[in-house]
Design an enzyme around this catalytic site. Structure first.
Site, PDB file in Angstrom:
ATOM      1  N   GLN A 102      -3.457 -11.037  -0.034  1.00 29.01           N
ATOM      2  CA  GLN A 102      -4.594 -10.680  -0.884  1.00 29.01           C
ATOM      3  C   GLN A 102      -5.657 -11.787  -0.878  1.00 29.01           C
ATOM      4  O   GLN A 102      -5.347 -12.951  -1.102  1.00 29.01           O
ATOM      5  CB  GLN A 102      -4.053 -10.452  -2.308  1.00 29.01           C
ATOM      6  CG  GLN A 102      -5.068 -10.525  -3.409  1.00 29.01           C
ATOM      7  CD  GLN A 102      -5.229  -9.221  -4.182  1.00 29.01           C
ATOM      8  OE1 GLN A 102      -4.973  -8.147  -3.646  1.00 29.01           O
ATOM      9  NE2 GLN A 102      -5.655  -9.296  -5.408  1.00 29.01           N
ATOM     10  N   HIS A 189     -15.489 -15.774  -6.005  1.00 25.69           N
ATOM     11  CA  HIS A 189     -14.749 -15.143  -7.113  1.00 25.69           C
ATOM     12  C   HIS A 189     -14.922 -15.955  -8.407  1.00 25.69           C
ATOM     13  O   HIS A 189     -13.984 -16.587  -8.913  1.00 25.69           O
ATOM     14  CB  HIS A 189     -13.275 -15.071  -6.720  1.00 25.69           C
ATOM     15  CG  HIS A 189     -12.454 -14.100  -7.503  1.00 25.69           C
ATOM     16  ND1 HIS A 189     -12.404 -14.091  -8.884  1.00 25.69           N
ATOM     17  CD2 HIS A 189     -11.651 -13.092  -7.100  1.00 25.69           C
ATOM     18  CE1 HIS A 189     -11.588 -13.128  -9.278  1.00 25.69           C
ATOM     19  NE2 HIS A 189     -11.114 -12.508  -8.210  1.00 25.69           N
ATOM     20  N   ASP A 233     -12.563  -3.499 -13.416  1.00 31.71           N
ATOM     21  CA  ASP A 233     -12.466  -3.969 -12.026  1.00 31.71           C
ATOM     22  C   ASP A 233     -13.367  -3.067 -11.186  1.00 31.71           C
ATOM     23  O   ASP A 233     -12.971  -1.976 -10.806  1.00 31.71           O
ATOM     24  CB  ASP A 233     -10.999  -3.908 -11.567  1.00 31.71           C
ATOM     25  CG  ASP A 233     -10.751  -4.685 -10.285  1.00 31.71           C
ATOM     26  OD1 ASP A 233     -11.735  -5.189  -9.685  1.00 31.71           O
ATOM     27  OD2 ASP A 233      -9.579  -4.780  -9.868  1.00 31.71           O
ATOM     28  N   GLU A 293     -18.627 -11.665  -9.380  1.00 26.69           N
ATOM     29  CA  GLU A 293     -18.256 -12.161  -8.057  1.00 26.69           C
ATOM     30  C   GLU A 293     -19.196 -11.624  -6.983  1.00 26.69           C
ATOM     31  O   GLU A 293     -19.043 -10.498  -6.524  1.00 26.69           O
ATOM     32  CB  GLU A 293     -16.823 -11.718  -7.746  1.00 26.69           C
ATOM     33  CG  GLU A 293     -15.835 -11.936  -8.876  1.00 26.69           C
ATOM     34  CD  GLU A 293     -14.535 -11.129  -8.716  1.00 26.69           C
ATOM     35  OE1 GLU A 293     -14.162 -10.784  -7.574  1.00 26.69           O
ATOM     36  OE2 GLU A 293     -13.897 -10.837  -9.735  1.00 26.69           O
TER      37      GLU A 293
END
Ligand SMILES: O=P(O)(O)OC[C@H]1O[C@H](O)[C@H](O)[C@@H](O)[C@@H]1O
Length: 319
Positions: A102, A189, A233, A293
């Protein structure tokens, strides 16, 4: 005494040296800190070239860093500004990056410190003009062999962290040093620190479409300013040209502008997700952060041999 005070001395005739930014390494060489004479500071861990602290002149921290974040190189840092490269999330259907963990390997690799430069402050010039720039590099040559095996391309990354009195700019340049093209995604991020997430509003995204990762990856359109009232998200794509503005209780706190980064991800794990992350502390820390981000993550940047891609964010503080 009087006579001595009136006597011209070598010291008195030398123009006063204007204070300059200070750049220092930690004793174990794991991190570098830059401090402006006016007190603003930034701290970067070589592991991941992760910015782990950014303070304004009065010492107030502007980034959120988990109290349980690992800073010893055993896992990606939870907080600050981890770097996502060459894949955002995982991409099991994308052959080149399918094997990568990830968010790729940039955030879990040890980078080299390439050097610093600071704006010269002439005697008498305004302290407001001072800034400092830190450069970090990562290439296939200094990548861990296990990471190189998962993504077998020759590449170069230069990450620049640029501290000004009222802003922080971070910029990533990717170069393809291979003799074949490769695909990549990049993302900064950034965990912004807030006092109370329920008072936060994020504007500048109205009208943009987004993939809602907490609602079956449905594509939706942002109708107005965004408030965070539960797990969030979202991948805004394209995010539009406007700056993303974070306000708290109606007062502007951060203005995020982007250069060549067409996407913005907004993330807050909220209660359950936060509680489920071993390195997220305290459990209610989600009330004090929101990730905004900037990145290039919907689709791929295909770099031909010799090509480069550059993207940057600037986060400006409101006084
Ligand atoms: O836990 P991590 O691998 O650091 O990822 C943290 C988060 O990163 C991004 O914001 C993604 O959109 C989220 O889906 C993910 O949960």
């Amino acid at each position: 005494m009087v006579e001595r005070a009136n006597r011209p001395s070598a010291l008195a005739s030398t123009p006063a040296l204007a204070p300059q930014p200070q750049v220092t390494f930690s004793d174990d060489n794991s991190r570098v800190t830059a401090v402006l004479p006016t007190g603003e500071s930034v701290e970067v861990l070589l592991y991941g070239a992760t910015v782990i602290s950014w303070k304004s002149g009065d010492g107030t921290e502007k980034l959120w860093l988990s109290e349980a974040a690992k800073l010893d190189g055993t896992r990606a840092v939870r907080g600050g500004i981890p770097l996502v490269f060459p894949v955002f999330g995982t991409a099991p259907d994308h052959a080149q990056t399918a094997k990568l963990p990830q968010h790729g390997f940039a955030r879990t690799s040890r980078w080299e410190f390439l050097g610093k430069s600071s704006s010269e402050s002439a005697p008498g010039s305004a302290a407001a003009d001072l800034s400092v720039k830190l450069d970090f590099g990562l290439s296939s040559a200094n990548l861990d062999p296990s990471a190189r095996a998962l993504w077998p391309f020759q590449f170069g990354l230069i990450y620049t962290v640029y501290l000004n009195r009222d802003s922080l700019t971070t910029s990533l340049v990717v170069t393809n040093d291979d003799d074949k093209p490769f695909d990549c995604q990049v993302l900064l991020h950034t965990y912004l620190r807030v006092k109370d997430i329920t008072a936060v509003e994020i504007s500048g995204l109205a009208g943009a479409s987004y993939v809602d990762k907490v609602d079956g990856a449905k594509t939706k359109t942002q109708s107005s300013a965004l408030t965070i009232t539960g797990e969030t998200d979202r991948v805004y794509s394209p995010a539009g040209d406007a700056a993303v503005i974070v306000t708290e209780g109606g007062a502007k706190v951060f203005t995020v502008t982007r250069d060549n980064l067409g996407n913005v991800v907004v993330w807050n794990p909220w209660t359950d997700k936060a509680a489920g992350m071993a390195d997220f502390a305290p459990n209610d820390g989600f009330k004090n952060m929101v990730c905004v981000e900037p990145g290039s993550v919907s689709g791929w940047q295909t770099l031909e041999p010799g090509d480069a891609f550059e993207g940057a964010q600037t986060i400006t503080l409101s006084s």
